[in-house]
Design an enzyme around this catalytic site. Sequence first.
Site, mmCIF file in Angstrom:
data_model
loop_
_atom_site.group_PDB
_atom_site.id
_atom_site.type_symbol
_atom_site.label_atom_id
_atom_site.label_comp_id
_atom_site.label_asym_id
_atom_site.label_seq_id
_atom_site.Cartn_x
_atom_site.Cartn_y
_atom_site.Cartn_z
ATOM 1 N N ASP A 14 76.530 193.697 -18.769
ATOM 2 C CA ASP A 14 75.201 193.268 -18.256
ATOM 3 C C ASP A 14 73.949 194.084 -18.446
ATOM 4 O OD1 ASP A 14 73.863 191.026 -16.644
ATOM 5 O OD2 ASP A 14 75.480 191.276 -14.988
ATOM 6 N N ASP A 47 71.371 183.010 -14.420
ATOM 7 C CA ASP A 47 72.633 182.976 -13.567
ATOM 8 C C ASP A 47 72.957 181.412 -12.999
ATOM 9 O OD1 ASP A 47 72.904 185.562 -13.871
ATOM 10 O OD2 ASP A 47 73.211 185.976 -12.002
#
Length: 691
Positions: A387, A449
């Site tokens: 990430d 997301d």
Amino acid sequence: MMIKGVTMHYADGSSEDCSQIETGENHYMYKCVNGIVTLRNEDGVVSLSASTVKPLSSLIALDIWLDLENDSRILVLTTHPDAGSMYASAFAYYNKLAIGESPSVEKPPDNPDYPPRFTMIDHFSYIGRFPCWSYPVIIQGFDEIPLYSIFAVYMRKGEYIILLPLLGCSFTVYLGPGPRLMVFTGREVFELPETPVLIAGKGLNLYRVIEETVAKASRITGFRLRREKRLPVFMNGLGWCSWNAFLTTRLTHDNVVTVVSRLLGKDIPLKWVLIDDGWQDEEVVSVLQVRALKTLNTDRSKFPRGLSNTVSMLKNMGIRYTGLWHTINIHWGGAEEEVFRELGSNGYRSPVLKTLIPQPELGDAYRFYKGFYKWVGKQGFNFVKVDNQWSIHALYLGDKASAEASRSIELALQLAAEENGLEVLNCMSMVPENYYSFLLSNAVRTSIDYVPFWRGGAKLHAFFNVYNSLLFSHIAYPDYDMWVTYDPYARLHAVLRVFSGGPVYITDGDPDRTDRELLGKIVLPDGSITRVDEPGLPTLDIVFRDPYNEEVLLKIASKIGFSTAIALFNINRNEKRISDKVTVDTLPYITEAEAYAYYKVFTGETGVIDRSGEVHVELEPLGVEVLILSPIINNKAVIGLENYLLPPATVESLILPGEILVKAKAKGRILYYKDAGFARKQVEAGETVKI
């Protein structure tokens, strides 16, 4: 394409427009008081070199103004953070709701404004807002291109034109309004060596010209295309991720093992598990109040016997692959010295975080990741989710050119993962410094997301992923993110995932609410996923349309064997019922048949069209339909098993003279067309029938 002008920006904050002093065929030279810029345009590739006696800015060093004309709207993919501004409140509200806690913020609107009115932000404002995602916007003219855009497509004189800015050896290039190319360096420099900065592709077939343009970029910048890389292990079967189930606060060994065990007990055939953020032994550091890794251990209050024990238990349950989350700088706030000592590596003191992060040199970075991934492998993991990858753009600012640092870090990470037998799932990485360095890794998140239970978010999630796939599906398998099966819009999310062509995984935290029936429509009894053969792409008729704001259905299409599958979604912001059509000439994959049998998966409607025909679909707000087109050969066509979202993916067909042999991958009813009519036949798994 013509070059219209050049502006230089210097480290002292001054700027100057340069004068053209020389031009030839595909050759331009501009002189400023303090330097010279040379540009070449050969075979659609624009190259740049510059030399100055006054240091160029460490931020945007050059603007290169282009002279372009368009005959259509323009589809742009931008990293401008204004595009995702509505998500902060959505995360704060719905992520809490998903784990059963009361949100402390107001509920966000179900019809957020998109696209926003993009602001003319400076580079420090851009960096400060986590610019890691790509967002599609459809605009009228080049002056509307948002800052920090990475891709554009439009039409001119009947041809599709692609603009693809590149990652140079010492700088990053973006598109901006004007239009212009924006050259970001990351450190003060006096010279920019000759490097390609833009590819301008053109052609009559949109999908082919995008593919060819990205392929040319791979040859120039050195990344490998998706087709040239292997299938990641997390593409095998259905996965589960801990994130929306537990966030960081509820992630524990007991919770992970309990939920996975209960899902398996309900005959949900999970094949892999991803342990997301929250496992670390960490502390909050620096004025930025970010979490840094204290030691190379787990939080013992959450994982008392370490991650290896959790992984061992999961694999004893039958989970085949496990993955571990971390950021590219090891944790959001980097790491303390103890971590680097444990790995036998020297860290780099970030001028931004004030903690240690990997060294921005290939050899040093490789030694760090090699040590870390050796530890990850010893815990039993098969892959990592990496990430915060965009942060390379900012973490070395002023000390190292962003393009140089990113190549070193990305290549070191991938090579170290390869040596330790780990695959990489890339996240927060939709910026040139990341994807232009995907030499080995072969999956990339293609949107901000997923937000559980958010009606407006379901619409935007579909919009973003489908359009982003036009570019990113050629670089790596698109990852549309996890989803909750008891989300009110779970059907939409399930259909999106099987059309993504990428990994399919859920994040259910309450197995009692898991929708087994829905999962049973996308997962075969052996645990394999029914998915399209190639990542789905938007159909030609909506490339320059905005299905969020206009009365047109979002359509994504791909192929499955001999058949074509098209998913249609009503994501209209204003909640209008919409009627639309599908025609063969708008599909991204060329098909040669003269006639097709069609089947609508959710309504059960069947019919036949020829190449010039059309199929009409009408959907309520957030309604979904899957349309299968199967070519009619010798008056026969195979649809597949009716009880799945992608019927053609449930059978194997062999076309012989005068007949078709069809082998079923599961128990169910095969739908097929024969002798001018549709028929059904009940079959067992592995049974072969003759049509």
